[in-house]
Design a protein around this motif. Sequence first.
Motif, PDB file in Angstrom:
ATOM      1  N   ALA A 111       6.374  -0.275 -11.293  1.00  0.00           N
ATOM      2  CA  ALA A 111       7.175   0.711 -11.253  1.00  0.00           C
ATOM      3  C   ALA A 111       7.193   2.194 -11.679  1.00  0.00           C
ATOM      4  O   ALA A 111       6.089   2.334 -11.819  1.00  0.00           O
ATOM      5  N   ASN A 112       8.231   2.924 -11.847  1.00  0.00           N
ATOM      6  CA  ASN A 112       7.876   4.637 -12.063  1.00  0.00           C
ATOM      7  C   ASN A 112       7.076   5.170 -11.043  1.00  0.00           C
ATOM      8  O   ASN A 112       5.985   5.806 -11.544  1.00  0.00           O
ATOM      9  N   GLY A 113       7.090   4.830  -9.890  1.00  0.00           N
ATOM     10  CA  GLY A 113       6.536   5.350  -8.871  1.00  0.00           C
ATOM     11  C   GLY A 113       5.315   4.457  -8.377  1.00  0.00           C
ATOM     12  O   GLY A 113       4.381   5.031  -7.631  1.00  0.00           O
ATOM     13  N   GLY A 114       4.942   3.496  -9.173  1.00  0.00           N
ATOM     14  CA  GLY A 114       3.550   2.874  -8.811  1.00  0.00           C
ATOM     15  C   GLY A 114       3.481   2.140  -7.387  1.00  0.00           C
ATOM     16  O   GLY A 114       2.601   2.533  -6.833  1.00  0.00           O
ATOM     17  N   THR A 115       4.406   1.825  -6.890  1.00  0.00           N
ATOM     18  CA  THR A 115       4.642   1.325  -5.404  1.00  0.00           C
ATOM     19  C   THR A 115       4.574   2.352  -4.490  1.00  0.00           C
ATOM     20  O   THR A 115       4.470   2.407  -3.337  1.00  0.00           O
ATOM     21  N   GLN A 116       5.116   3.789  -4.920  1.00  0.00           N
ATOM     22  CA  GLN A 116       5.275   4.674  -4.103  1.00  0.00           C
ATOM     23  C   GLN A 116       4.240   5.680  -3.966  1.00  0.00           C
ATOM     24  O   GLN A 116       3.640   6.087  -2.946  1.00  0.00           O
ATOM     25  N   ARG A 117       3.821   6.220  -4.993  1.00  0.00           N
ATOM     26  CA  ARG A 117       2.932   7.465  -5.167  1.00  0.00           C
ATOM     27  C   ARG A 117       1.356   6.584  -4.726  1.00  0.00           C
ATOM     28  O   ARG A 117       0.784   7.501  -3.847  1.00  0.00           O
ATOM     29  N   ILE A 118       1.177   5.468  -5.261  1.00  0.00           N
ATOM     30  CA  ILE A 118      -0.080   4.718  -4.800  1.00  0.00           C
ATOM     31  C   ILE A 118      -0.317   5.053  -3.267  1.00  0.00           C
ATOM     32  O   ILE A 118      -1.461   5.019  -2.891  1.00  0.00           O
ATOM     33  N   MET A 119       0.716   4.785  -2.368  1.00  0.00           N
ATOM     34  CA  MET A 119       0.589   4.896  -0.941  1.00  0.00           C
ATOM     35  C   MET A 119       0.020   6.216  -0.437  1.00  0.00           C
ATOM     36  O   MET A 119      -0.526   6.281   0.613  1.00  0.00           O
ATOM     37  N   ARG A 120       0.620   7.072  -1.105  1.00  0.00           N
ATOM     38  CA  ARG A 120       0.236   8.703  -0.776  1.00  0.00           C
ATOM     39  C   ARG A 120      -1.283   9.013  -1.353  1.00  0.00           C
ATOM     40  O   ARG A 120      -1.687   9.949  -0.772  1.00  0.00           O
ATOM     41  N   GLN A 121      -1.567   8.283  -2.156  1.00  0.00           N
ATOM     42  CA  GLN A 121      -2.897   8.681  -2.765  1.00  0.00           C
ATOM     43  C   GLN A 121      -4.002   7.932  -2.742  1.00  0.00           C
ATOM     44  O   GLN A 121      -5.104   8.479  -2.901  1.00  0.00           O
ATOM     45  N   LEU A 122      -3.925   6.973  -1.905  1.00  0.00           N
ATOM     46  CA  LEU A 122      -4.987   6.093  -1.870  1.00  0.00           C
ATOM     47  C   LEU A 122      -4.746   5.649  -0.040  1.00  0.00           C
ATOM     48  O   LEU A 122      -3.719   5.486   0.436  1.00  0.00           O
ATOM     49  N   PRO A 123      -5.899   5.278   0.515  1.00  0.00           N
ATOM     50  CA  PRO A 123      -5.862   4.709   1.803  1.00  0.00           C
ATOM     51  C   PRO A 123      -5.065   3.421   1.838  1.00  0.00           C
ATOM     52  O   PRO A 123      -4.980   2.477   0.869  1.00  0.00           O
ATOM     53  N   TYR A 124      -4.159   3.004   2.828  1.00  0.00           N
ATOM     54  CA  TYR A 124      -3.287   2.123   2.733  1.00  0.00           C
ATOM     55  C   TYR A 124      -3.991   0.645   2.256  1.00  0.00           C
ATOM     56  O   TYR A 124      -3.389   0.058   1.404  1.00  0.00           O
ATOM     57  N   ALA A 125      -5.013   0.033   2.873  1.00  0.00           N
ATOM     58  CA  ALA A 125      -5.558  -1.071   2.516  1.00  0.00           C
ATOM     59  C   ALA A 125      -5.990  -0.997   1.041  1.00  0.00           C
ATOM     60  O   ALA A 125      -5.932  -2.193   0.298  1.00  0.00           O
TER      61      ALA A 125
END
Length: 257
Positions: free
Chosen positions: A139-153
Amino acid sequence: MSIDLDIHEGVATITINRPERRNALDAEHYEALSKAWEEVRDNPAIRVAIVTGAGDKAFCAGADLKSWIGREQPLSEMWLTQQNQLLNRGLEVWKPVIAAINGVCVGGGTTLMLGTDLRVAVPEAKFGLSEVKRGIIAANGGTQRIMRQLPYAVAMEMLLLGDTMDAETALRWGFINRVVPREQLLGTAQEMAARIGENAPLAVQAAKELAVRSFEMSMAEGLRFEQFVNRILSHSKDTAAAREAFAEKRKPTFKGE
């Protein structure tokens, strides 16, 4: 309990100081950390912030699960969306933030790092979002920001497998900026902070806000936003100081005005 805040020459250093618990955060530490971020946001003497952990084992191991499991939380808290905001949970801090990652950075430690702008780590650092192994999500952005900062896979591997990533792998994916020996960690972060602090504070904050908000705007909106911000900044005292310094062949002194 200790969230230490030190302010020196425009740089605020926030230290999560609970090494005996791998700098894990209980409710009281989250509240104190929130207050520290508010000070960074609101204090005009602060131009840059560094966040790190105490000791040589962990940056932050995330939430202290022992203090949270079984804790009664009224349903009404779901709508207290402005309460105890954090860098990675709703609080808008446009001053640059550097993470000096001194060890294990998992769970809430990783989501905290995701809210920072520049990241320096020791070779022993490890990153991970293992919440799914405990029946919850990052939570606290974990599922959201990670997708913007690393490749999808790569991001999905962290979220779904819950495995950790070492420092060299994180560097290779651009998740962090530098890997340095432990004895150089804070010095490197402080050097980066000092270099940022030499730049015009209003321009630095505007650049960060525009970059962050670019994820939410169309290209046309972003370009127009840039025009308005640059027009405003062109009338600032700092821009005038930069012009004078250029004409006199010296470094400008910016005041954030």
